[in-house]
Scaffold this motif. Structure first.
Motif, PDB file in Angstrom:
ATOM      1  N   VAL A  44       1.008  -0.882  -0.029  1.00  0.00           N
ATOM      2  CA  VAL A  44       0.235   0.283   0.337  1.00  0.00           C
ATOM      3  C   VAL A  44       1.180   1.533  -0.150  1.00  0.00           C
ATOM      4  O   VAL A  44       1.466   0.953   0.484  1.00  0.00           O
ATOM      5  CB  VAL A  44      -1.022   0.093   1.194  1.00  0.00           C
ATOM      6  CG1 VAL A  44      -1.654   1.413   0.585  1.00  0.00           C
ATOM      7  CG2 VAL A  44      -1.680  -1.242   1.259  1.00  0.00           C
ATOM      8  N   LEU A  45       0.750   2.148  -0.457  1.00  0.00           N
ATOM      9  CA  LEU A  45       1.079   3.389  -0.957  1.00  0.00           C
ATOM     10  C   LEU A  45       0.111   5.023  -0.755  1.00  0.00           C
ATOM     11  O   LEU A  45      -0.568   4.499  -1.041  1.00  0.00           O
ATOM     12  CB  LEU A  45       1.347   3.826  -2.308  1.00  0.00           C
ATOM     13  CG  LEU A  45       2.780   3.118  -2.912  1.00  0.00           C
ATOM     14  CD1 LEU A  45       2.850   3.841  -4.302  1.00  0.00           C
ATOM     15  CD2 LEU A  45       4.340   2.958  -1.957  1.00  0.00           C
ATOM     16  N   GLN A  46       0.700   5.164   0.291  1.00  0.00           N
ATOM     17  CA  GLN A  46       0.394   6.250   0.596  1.00  0.00           C
ATOM     18  C   GLN A  46       0.501   8.093   0.314  1.00  0.00           C
ATOM     19  O   GLN A  46       1.952   8.147   0.746  1.00  0.00           O
ATOM     20  CB  GLN A  46      -0.352   6.148   2.392  1.00  0.00           C
ATOM     21  CG  GLN A  46      -1.016   7.665   2.893  1.00  0.00           C
ATOM     22  CD  GLN A  46      -1.731   7.532   4.199  1.00  0.00           C
ATOM     23  OE1 GLN A  46      -2.277   5.901   4.834  1.00  0.00           O
ATOM     24  NE2 GLN A  46      -1.849   8.624   5.083  1.00  0.00           N
ATOM     25  N   PHE A  47      -0.299   8.804  -0.266  1.00  0.00           N
ATOM     26  CA  PHE A  47       0.095   9.850  -0.931  1.00  0.00           C
ATOM     27  C   PHE A  47      -0.850  11.128   0.136  1.00  0.00           C
ATOM     28  O   PHE A  47      -1.369  11.182  -0.038  1.00  0.00           O
ATOM     29  CB  PHE A  47       0.460  10.046  -2.081  1.00  0.00           C
ATOM     30  CG  PHE A  47       1.269   9.033  -2.798  1.00  0.00           C
ATOM     31  CD1 PHE A  47       2.708   9.673  -2.888  1.00  0.00           C
ATOM     32  CD2 PHE A  47       0.851   8.558  -3.394  1.00  0.00           C
ATOM     33  CE1 PHE A  47       3.569   8.484  -3.371  1.00  0.00           C
ATOM     34  CE2 PHE A  47       1.794   6.404  -3.847  1.00  0.00           C
ATOM     35  CZ  PHE A  47       3.329   7.628  -3.932  1.00  0.00           C
ATOM     36  N   SER A  48      -0.048  12.304   0.727  1.00  0.00           N
ATOM     37  CA  SER A  48      -0.279  13.152   1.177  1.00  0.00           C
ATOM     38  C   SER A  48      -0.468  14.911   0.605  1.00  0.00           C
ATOM     39  O   SER A  48       0.324  14.333  -0.149  1.00  0.00           O
ATOM     40  CB  SER A  48      -0.636  13.699   2.443  1.00  0.00           C
ATOM     41  OG  SER A  48       0.937  14.036   2.790  1.00  0.00           O
ATOM     42  N   ALA A  93      -3.796   1.122  -3.680  1.00  0.00           N
ATOM     43  CA  ALA A  93      -3.256  -0.930  -2.781  1.00  0.00           C
ATOM     44  C   ALA A  93      -3.423  -2.169  -4.312  1.00  0.00           C
ATOM     45  O   ALA A  93      -4.361  -1.898  -5.098  1.00  0.00           O
ATOM     46  CB  ALA A  93      -4.145  -0.924  -1.392  1.00  0.00           C
ATOM     47  N   PRO A  94      -2.923  -3.013  -4.145  1.00  0.00           N
ATOM     48  CA  PRO A  94      -3.484  -3.518  -4.710  1.00  0.00           C
ATOM     49  C   PRO A  94      -4.811  -4.376  -5.888  1.00  0.00           C
ATOM     50  O   PRO A  94      -4.849  -4.638  -6.829  1.00  0.00           O
ATOM     51  CB  PRO A  94      -3.137  -5.147  -4.021  1.00  0.00           C
ATOM     52  CG  PRO A  94      -1.707  -4.917  -3.554  1.00  0.00           C
ATOM     53  CD  PRO A  94      -2.164  -3.678  -2.867  1.00  0.00           C
ATOM     54  N   ALA A  95      -5.787  -3.854  -4.239  1.00  0.00           N
ATOM     55  CA  ALA A  95      -7.316  -3.048  -4.662  1.00  0.00           C
ATOM     56  C   ALA A  95      -7.798  -2.656  -5.467  1.00  0.00           C
ATOM     57  O   ALA A  95      -8.434  -1.983  -6.549  1.00  0.00           O
ATOM     58  CB  ALA A  95      -8.418  -4.145  -2.728  1.00  0.00           C
ATOM     59  N   GLY A  96      -6.789  -1.649  -5.846  1.00  0.00           N
ATOM     60  CA  GLY A  96      -7.267  -0.566  -6.379  1.00  0.00           C
ATOM     61  C   GLY A  96      -6.690   1.371  -5.578  1.00  0.00           C
ATOM     62  O   GLY A  96      -5.889   0.722  -4.735  1.00  0.00           O
ATOM     63  N   ILE A  97      -7.312   2.218  -6.374  1.00  0.00           N
ATOM     64  CA  ILE A  97      -7.149   3.855  -5.243  1.00  0.00           C
ATOM     65  C   ILE A  97      -8.248   4.183  -4.829  1.00  0.00           C
ATOM     66  O   ILE A  97      -9.320   4.379  -5.294  1.00  0.00           O
ATOM     67  CB  ILE A  97      -7.036   4.596  -7.080  1.00  0.00           C
ATOM     68  CG1 ILE A  97      -5.371   4.214  -7.961  1.00  0.00           C
ATOM     69  CG2 ILE A  97      -6.955   5.805  -6.663  1.00  0.00           C
ATOM     70  CD1 ILE A  97      -5.639   4.881  -9.041  1.00  0.00           C
ATOM     71  N   ALA A  98      -7.681   5.338  -4.060  1.00  0.00           N
ATOM     72  CA  ALA A  98      -9.031   5.367  -3.423  1.00  0.00           C
ATOM     73  C   ALA A  98      -8.640   6.864  -2.475  1.00  0.00           C
ATOM     74  O   ALA A  98      -7.053   7.164  -2.072  1.00  0.00           O
ATOM     75  CB  ALA A  98      -9.256   5.212  -1.456  1.00  0.00           C
ATOM     76  N   TRP A  99      -9.254   8.336  -3.147  1.00  0.00           N
ATOM     77  CA  TRP A  99      -8.026   9.273  -2.855  1.00  0.00           C
ATOM     78  C   TRP A  99      -9.826  10.207  -1.616  1.00  0.00           C
ATOM     79  O   TRP A  99     -10.843   9.975  -2.095  1.00  0.00           O
ATOM     80  CB  TRP A  99      -8.502  10.029  -3.582  1.00  0.00           C
ATOM     81  CG  TRP A  99      -8.070  11.221  -3.843  1.00  0.00           C
ATOM     82  CD1 TRP A  99      -7.300  12.309  -3.126  1.00  0.00           C
ATOM     83  CD2 TRP A  99      -9.096  12.968  -3.096  1.00  0.00           C
ATOM     84  NE1 TRP A  99      -7.177  13.446  -3.104  1.00  0.00           N
ATOM     85  CE2 TRP A  99      -8.488  13.965  -3.513  1.00  0.00           C
ATOM     86  CE3 TRP A  99     -10.462  13.075  -4.026  1.00  0.00           C
ATOM     87  CZ2 TRP A  99      -8.904  15.692  -3.206  1.00  0.00           C
ATOM     88  CZ3 TRP A  99     -11.387  14.325  -3.534  1.00  0.00           C
ATOM     89  CH2 TRP A  99     -10.603  15.471  -2.968  1.00  0.00           C
ATOM     90  N   LYS A 100      -9.611  10.802  -0.994  1.00  0.00           N
ATOM     91  CA  LYS A 100     -10.570  11.691   0.699  1.00  0.00           C
ATOM     92  C   LYS A 100      -9.627  12.733   0.636  1.00  0.00           C
ATOM     93  O   LYS A 100      -8.927  13.204   0.592  1.00  0.00           O
ATOM     94  CB  LYS A 100     -10.443  10.730   1.800  1.00  0.00           C
ATOM     95  CG  LYS A 100     -11.112  11.375   2.492  1.00  0.00           C
ATOM     96  CD  LYS A 100     -11.126  10.364   4.109  1.00  0.00           C
ATOM     97  CE  LYS A 100     -12.515  11.142   5.095  1.00  0.00           C
ATOM     98  NZ  LYS A 100     -12.917  12.467   5.099  1.00  0.00           N
ATOM     99  N   ALA A 101     -11.289  13.900   0.150  1.00  0.00           N
ATOM    100  CA  ALA A 101     -10.413  15.054   0.996  1.00  0.00           C
ATOM    101  C   ALA A 101     -10.240  15.424   2.404  1.00  0.00           C
ATOM    102  O   ALA A 101     -11.155  14.781   2.872  1.00  0.00           O
ATOM    103  CB  ALA A 101     -11.378  16.026   0.154  1.00  0.00           C
ATOM    104  N   ARG A 102      -9.153  16.064   2.597  1.00  0.00           N
ATOM    105  CA  ARG A 102      -8.753  16.717   3.251  1.00  0.00           C
ATOM    106  C   ARG A 102     -10.351  17.319   4.654  1.00  0.00           C
ATOM    107  O   ARG A 102     -10.363  16.924   5.687  1.00  0.00           O
ATOM    108  CB  ARG A 102      -7.400  17.788   4.134  1.00  0.00           C
ATOM    109  CG  ARG A 102      -7.314  17.983   5.034  1.00  0.00           C
ATOM    110  CD  ARG A 102      -6.439  18.750   5.121  1.00  0.00           C
ATOM    111  NE  ARG A 102      -5.332  18.051   4.562  1.00  0.00           N
ATOM    112  CZ  ARG A 102      -3.790  18.904   3.840  1.00  0.00           C
ATOM    113  NH1 ARG A 102      -4.134  20.454   4.232  1.00  0.00           N
ATOM    114  NH2 ARG A 102      -2.521  18.675   3.197  1.00  0.00           N
TER     115      ARG A 102
END
Length: 200
Positions: A8-12, A30-39
């Motif tokens: 899993v990679l995480q970018f802020s 992650a291997p399952a996909g991409i998720a983005w959440k607004a601050r």
């Protein structure tokens, strides 16, 4: 970028780029996909790997962008990456099982860097893509974001875009764009191609 367990990679500090330039948030891949959440706010974008057709790397207004082209002629752009993030992303992307059923590399897009405002427009998949004489991408417009297509004159294409009701009051939003096309026959062909794919 932070590396997590299980690939899993995480970018802020990553913003949603496109017609609405939203605030920053956090992107996880992650291997399952991409998720983005607004601050700020409740805006979330989740994309599973079986929806992703292709991933591209390109320069953006604030660093580098990850462009995710998905099934159904949709795409998402995430902006604010550093140049050094490319290798981390590419390494994980090569392990993902995308919608095509094959493993892929993160593809770098050749972009125009000159300030010229002319090129040739073509409908490619679900996007209107403009390229210069060197075949470098100048810009593209996701046609599912087009609400109205009008002809100003014989040589002018006017695009009006859907309003993003999830945008924050501080977000900058593109609402309309006019394109001048010198050749009348080329203009008519492009207008008809855009109308066929736009979400009007």
């Amino acid at each position: 970028a932070k590396g997590g367990s299980g690939g899993v990679l995480q970018f802020s500090g990553i913003a949603l780029a496109g017609l609405t330039h939203g605030g920053e948030g956090t992107l996880k891949m992650a291997p399952a996909g991409i998720a983005w959440k607004a601050r700020e706010g409740a805006r979330v974008i989740s994309i599973s790997c079986n929806e992703i057709l292709k991933l591209f790397w390109l320069r953006g207004g604030r660093g580098y962008q990850l462009k995710c082209v998905c099934k159904g002629n949709t795409s998402h752009r995430f902006e604010g990456f550093r140049e050094s993030d490319f290798d981390k992303l590419d390494g994980l992307i090569q392990q993902l099982e995308l919608a095509s059923g094959t493993k892929q590399k993160l593809e770098k897009v050749a972009q125009a860097a000159r300030g010229w405002s002319w090129g040739t427009g073509n409908v490619e998949g679900g996007s209107l893509v403009f390229r210069n004489d060197k075949k470098e991408e100048v810009f593209d417009i996701l046609l599912s974001s087009v609400a109205q297509v009008n002809v100003g004159t014989k040589h002018e294409l006017a695009l009006e875009f859907h309003t993003d009701d999830t945008a924050l009051a501080t977000d900058e939003t593109l609402t309309e764009m006019r394109l001048a096309i010198a050749d009348e026959e080329e203009a008519e062909q492009l207008i008809n191609a855009v109308r066929a794919k736009a979400d009007t």
